[in-house]
Design a protein around this motif. Structure first.
Motif, short mmCIF file in Angstrom:
data_model
loop_
_atom_site.label_atom_id
_atom_site.label_comp_id
_atom_site.label_asym_id
_atom_site.label_seq_id
_atom_site.Cartn_x
_atom_site.Cartn_y
_atom_site.Cartn_z
N GLU A 141 0.85 -1.19 0.00
CA GLU A 141 0.00 0.00 0.00
C GLU A 141 0.89 1.24 0.00
N ARG A 142 0.30 2.40 0.20
CA ARG A 142 0.97 3.69 0.02
C ARG A 142 2.36 3.78 0.68
N ASN A 143 2.50 3.24 1.89
CA ASN A 143 3.76 3.40 2.62
C ASN A 143 4.89 2.58 2.04
N GLY B 260 7.81 0.56 -6.87
CA GLY B 260 6.72 0.07 -6.03
C GLY B 260 5.46 -0.19 -6.85
N VAL B 261 4.69 -1.18 -6.42
CA VAL B 261 3.44 -1.54 -7.13
C VAL B 261 2.31 -1.70 -6.11
N MET C 102 -11.61 3.15 -3.41
CA MET C 102 -10.49 2.81 -2.53
C MET C 102 -9.16 2.92 -3.28
N LEU C 103 -9.14 2.44 -4.52
CA LEU C 103 -7.93 2.54 -5.33
C LEU C 103 -7.61 4.01 -5.62
N ASP C 104 -8.64 4.79 -5.87
CA ASP C 104 -8.47 6.22 -6.14
C ASP C 104 -7.74 6.89 -4.97
N THR C 105 -8.18 6.58 -3.75
CA THR C 105 -7.54 7.14 -2.56
C THR C 105 -6.11 6.65 -2.42
N GLU C 106 -5.89 5.35 -2.66
CA GLU C 106 -4.56 4.76 -2.48
C GLU C 106 -3.54 5.37 -3.44
N ILE C 107 -3.95 5.57 -4.68
CA ILE C 107 -3.04 6.19 -5.65
C ILE C 107 -2.73 7.62 -5.25
N ALA C 108 -3.76 8.36 -4.86
CA ALA C 108 -3.57 9.76 -4.45
C ALA C 108 -2.63 9.85 -3.25
N GLU C 109 -2.81 8.97 -2.27
CA GLU C 109 -1.96 8.98 -1.08
C GLU C 109 -0.53 8.58 -1.39
N THR C 110 -0.37 7.67 -2.33
CA THR C 110 0.99 7.25 -2.74
C THR C 110 1.70 8.41 -3.43
#
Length: 332
Positions: free
Chosen positions: A24-26, A38-39, A49-57
């Motif tokens: 995940e993002r971290n 990273g993937v 959920m994916l939208d948030t994860e990409i933005a946070e990454t």
């Protein structure tokens, strides 16, 4: 590594394996910031959920990273749309031959497409369909695995296709010397998952990491298929009560299938959801008795918790030392 680095846009052609709840993002941003690639493991995520994860990454790194999508996901189209909106540079498709429409859609917004090839015939089919790179992952890997070892797949596929497109080798790689061997055989880079689980940046529960550090290679076992009518992709994980629970789940799902209460697609999806839930119990909640501790056989080489940058530096140093020792021996 030059070819793999150019393809990924990184300093090192080392991809992080996409591990649900872990990649995940971290961890993803830490791998990218350390010069690797990273993937994000989308797994069973819904589009928001994916939208948030990409933005946070993106907040944590300005380096390239990719997103791993599962071909059987019922919302695959919508997930691809999310990646397109974020202009994700590389998409890794796993879980079988991707539908042609998905390939066109991904290539359509300019992303590089990477697919898994568990056999030479499938690898050739993927090349013909227009994928940009392949990952060949052997049965030594953690999580979902095929029936053939990494060393055999590399011998079959690299001589045939390494000239046509970048190929990344995965499964059982724990040291830089092994990485070097595959690079010298024609691979453009490697993919590692198990080696990164005990990174300090990884959010996995302390119990999960301790299980990795304690485990020898032989404890990472493949799941068994109980009913031949229910094709189940084997999963490699550390043996515990959770592996026994999976056998019970297979019997339950097979009965529903026989009774006509669910279709094959739904049956396989239930199995996927079981693994996602069991993995979360172990990774997030720290229940390493009843959860799923997915791990590759290289787990025996994971000895301590350390930063991602140190893990990558060690791998590179091990490879460089092997080269120097060979040169010295040749000169002598």
């Amino acid at each position: 590594m030059a070819r793999g680095c150019e393809f990924l846009g990184t300093d090192y052609a080392i991809m992080g394996g996409a591990m649900s709840w872990i990649s995940e993002r971290n961890l993803v941003s830490a791998i990218s910031n350390a010069g690797g690639f990273g993937v994000i493991a989308c797994g069973a995520m819904e589009p928001h959920m994916l939208d948030t994860e990409i933005a946070e990454t993106k907040k944590r790194t300005d380096k390239p990273f990719g997103v791993n999508l599962i071909t059987m996901h019922p919302m695959l189209d919508e997930l691809i749309d999310v990646c397109a909106r974020h202009e994700v540079s590389h998409i890794v498709l796993a879980g079988g031959l991707p539908p042609g429409k998905a390939i066109e859609k991904i290539k359509g917004f300019g992303a590089k497409l990477v697919c898994f090839a568990p056999a030479l015939a499938l690898a050739k089919k993927l090349v013909r369909s227009g994928v940009d790179a392949l990952v060949i992952e052997g049965m030594e890997a953690g999580g979902h695995i095929g029936p053939v070892s990494t060393s055999v797949l590399a011998q079959e596929i690299l001589p045939e296709l390494a000239q046509e497109l970048p190929i990344f080798v995965a499964g059982g790689i724990g040291r830089g010397t092994a990485m070097l061997g595959y690079l010298e055989s024609g691979a453009a880079g490697v993919q590692l998952g198990t080696r990164f689980v005990c990174a300090t940046e990884c959010i996995a529960h302390a119990n999960f990491k301790k299980a990795f550090i304690r485990a020898p290679a032989r404890d990472a076992i493949a799941s068994t298929q109980i009913d031949p009518r229910l094709p189940v992709i084997p999963v490699r994980a550390l043996k515990n009560k959770g592996t026994e629970e999976f056998n019970r789940k297979q019997i339950e799902v097979a009965k529903l299938l026989d009774a006509g209460e669910i279709e094959m697609g739904e049956a396989q999806l239930q199995i996927e959801h079981f693994w996602a839930g069991a993995l979360k119990r172990a990774v997030i909640d720290g229940d390493v008795e009843n959860g799923s501790i997915m791990a590759g056989q290289s787990v025996g080489m994971v000895k301590a918790e350390e930063p991602v940058a140190d893990i990558i530096a060690t791998l590179m140093q091990e490879a460089a030392t092997a080269i120097e020792e060979r040169r010295a021996a040749t000169a002598a």
